[in-house]
Design an enzyme around this catalytic site. Structure first.
Site, PDB file in Angstrom:
ATOM      1  N   SER A  13      50.187 -16.558  -9.774  1.00 55.19           N
ATOM      2  CA  SER A  13      49.237 -15.801  -8.948  1.00 55.19           C
ATOM      3  C   SER A  13      49.775 -14.403  -8.729  1.00 55.19           C
ATOM      4  O   SER A  13      50.999 -14.202  -8.634  1.00 55.19           O
ATOM      5  CB  SER A  13      49.038 -16.492  -7.597  1.00 55.19           C
ATOM      6  N   TYR A  33      52.630 -20.266  -0.091  1.00 53.86           N
ATOM      7  CA  TYR A  33      51.954 -20.110  -1.379  1.00 53.86           C
ATOM      8  C   TYR A  33      52.599 -18.977  -2.177  1.00 53.86           C
ATOM      9  O   TYR A  33      52.910 -19.140  -3.362  1.00 53.86           O
ATOM     10  CB  TYR A  33      50.475 -19.825  -1.144  1.00 53.86           C
TER      11      TYR A  33
END
Length: 237
Positions: free
Chosen positions: A132, A146
């Site tokens: 990501s 995350y």
């Protein structure tokens, strides 16, 4: 004949969103594709029926199950690790067990899957992990675990590129920004905030990410390894 004709591909986490687009792209290019699913059996079986791929249930939070799935897949030409989750909110209030599960899925599974795949991979095999842009940039609160998990993939890819390089096996991380999926729909409540960070003010399409994955898995990318490939409309610029 497609560029991946007769190639064996395993996609961990392929039933929906980016994973499903990756499955469709490899099938369209001639590959024999197996993909895993956990929480979306109906979507998985529908995708398998649509594409002629094979869906197998595997919990990416279970290290031994992940290793066994990769081992049982034999000599893979391409491994794509797409399975991932997010746990969002105040880090001072989050459940430690939920965070540990996130790390098992987002960090441990990609590592163990990559190592196990490399044991049987032929010369010139390809490993692609979906990370990501949040591994590089975290502009909002509540996503620290995350972001940590996606940053960890960067060090993993750099290290394993060295470990596997003598056999011509490449490992790369694809880092999407906002992509139009069930988890982050283009018309969702975060739309305006996310687009405010971007030069190209739209969500990306899963097929665009799949195209980058296909390039990295293909014959023209044999010299590309240990690298991060961001596809985010300049979200992280």
């Amino acid at each position: 004949m497609g560029v991946f004709e007769a190639k064996s591909v395993l996609v961990l986490g392929g039933s929906r969103g980016i994973g499903a687009a990756i499955v469709r792209r490899f099938v369209a290019d001639g590959a024999k594709v197996t993909f895993t699913y956990s929480g979306s059996p109906d979507a998985a079986h529908a995708l398998a029926a649509e594409t002629g791929s094979t869906a197998v249930e595997t919990d990416s939070a279970d290290r031994d199950a992940v290793i066994a799935r990769v081992k049982d897949s034999g000599a893979l030409d391409v491994l794509v690790v797409n399975a991932g989750i997010g746990v969002f909110g105040d880090s001072l209030e989050q459940d430690p067990d939920a965070i540990d599960r996130l790390f098992r899925i987002n960090i441990h599974a990609p590592y163990h899957a990559s190592v196990e795949a490399a044991r049987q991979m032929p010369q010139g095999g390809r490993i692609i992990v979906i990370g990501s842009v949040n591994g590089d940039r975290m502009p909002v609160p509540g996503m620290s675990s995350y972001a940590l998990s996606k940053s960890a993939l960067q060090g993993m890819a750099r290290g394993l590129a060295r470990d596997f390089g003598s056999r011509g096996i490449t490992i790369n991380v694809v880092q999407p920004g906002p992509i139009d999926t069930d988890a982050n729909p283009a018309d969702g409540p975060m739309k305006e905030l996310l687009h405010s960070f971007m030069a190209i003010k739209r969500h990306g399409r899963p097929e665009e990410v799949a195209g980058m994955v296909a390039y990295l898995a293909g014959p023209e990318a044999g010299f590309v390894t240990g690298a991060m490939h961001t596809i985010d409309g300049a979200f992280g610029a």
